[in-house]
Enzyme design. Sequence first.
Site: not given
Length: 534
Positions: A82, A84
């Site tokens: 991922d 963030d």
Amino acid sequence: MRPLRLLVELRRAVGSSAADAAAAAAPSPAAATPTVARLRSMYEAARKDAVTRSSVCQRVDPRAVFVNNDLDLSRIQIYGFDYDYTLAVYTRELNPLIYRLALKRLVEHFNYPRELEDIPYDDSFAIRGLHFDVAKCCLLKVDAFSQIQRGTVHRGRRKLSDEEVRSLYGGFSLPDAAGRAFPQLIDLFSLPWAGLLATTVQYFDDKAIEFDPPVLYQDVADSVGHVHISGELYRTVQADMARYVHKNAGLGDYLERLVRDDRQLFMVTNSPFEFMNRGMEYMLGSGWRDLFSHVVVSAKKPAFFSGNAPFRLYDEKTKKLSYEKVTTMEKGQVYSGGNIDELSLRAGFGSKGVLYFGDHIYTDLADPMLRLGWGTAAIVPELAREIRSQNEEFYQKGIMWLETLTLLIERERAGARGDREAEQLIHQWMDERTKIREQVKAIFNPRFGSLFRTYHQMTFFSRRLCRLADIYTSRLPNLLKYETEHAFFPRRNALPHENFNAVPTESSQLVGQIADHHDETKKTTVAPPTSLTN
């Protein structure tokens, strides 16, 4: 006599300040009954011995990787990430920004009182993992067994008393259905969300303004969501990267090592390309794309892992999506949307071992583990800070004295009945125990305590973390401490009915000492001269 053995083991790291206060409040020993004299003697023995032992527990490395399930990295060929709070780590400036932008929409779009903007944002008010009872407008901290932690229920910013909690919920045990119905503020973006809910509810209560709780929750949810959808958050962060984004030292070294060791990397993020690309260039430079075989943006997780949306090719020059069907996924291209089944097919994942890293337990990790059988790794930024607090002498003393005092109370309470002075002394111990529990809780957060545990159980958040993450750590570069072929094994945890021998807590320290001794011996050993004869 196992309780006595437990007492001896636990009392060795006891603190003295709270104990001194309780002892000073006790009646004069001259008038003590035999029972009271015996209780005081036990108490003092535990306290005095504890003062001399403040470093019983081995300190924990805040940058270590912690293990829930076996994970052999030699079987992992593909690493997914991922963006963030996984690849990108944000500063403490981000939450106040989200709060201000969301509050602005709440006031301007939903016509909430403008005076709300005059109330300072307290970014230390809440922790992640809290539940929110929409109907009652209460923030709750719930443990793994649906028990509400005492002293953590807040309506607005006001802590509710135990009596108020009982009147609202009938006690401190939530029915499973109720616990599932309450939304959980679980990701790192939810901290300003919790702050906005608390501030708004408190303002309305203080002003005696009537409001509809579900409407307030929907408005706040919409306002926080709009911060991302509108792009205002992305534009603000991109304009001042140094203020909002950490460099995440060691990230490039870790990713480069994986590539050198013939691991394939991919990224799946819900963020738009321009925002993500600006952050990656800030952290790693313009060559970051060479590290990743596949990049997927605007993925709309968790639907990405369970849906069937098509991939669309993203044109970096025009910043538009192609209408042509994606039949292959090529390195160097950027794709938008899509789904995991098509990514696995087009990228050739097949039966290769995959390890996916993310910060959101549900959005990032649930489907990869439960549906796809991937390995999963959670990035939990709060972890390092909590471990540092746990390593402090005050915490170690407090916990050990708390457990010792609890055992004393449990063991001696029944025998004190009928002796008024002894009963009074037990009550003093119980008051001291309550005080110590609050002091220990406040080390992490004055209102809600630790993200990972209540007074004596793991939190609801911890339970899900243990279920959905094979390993977890505070930041991605922590993996640099472990070779690409490393095998992780979980440690044995004690069950309530097991004794000390069930969990050899000093094993890691012992192994470390043996290894250090072995390495030192090798350095000092002189090799025999090579024979010159045949």
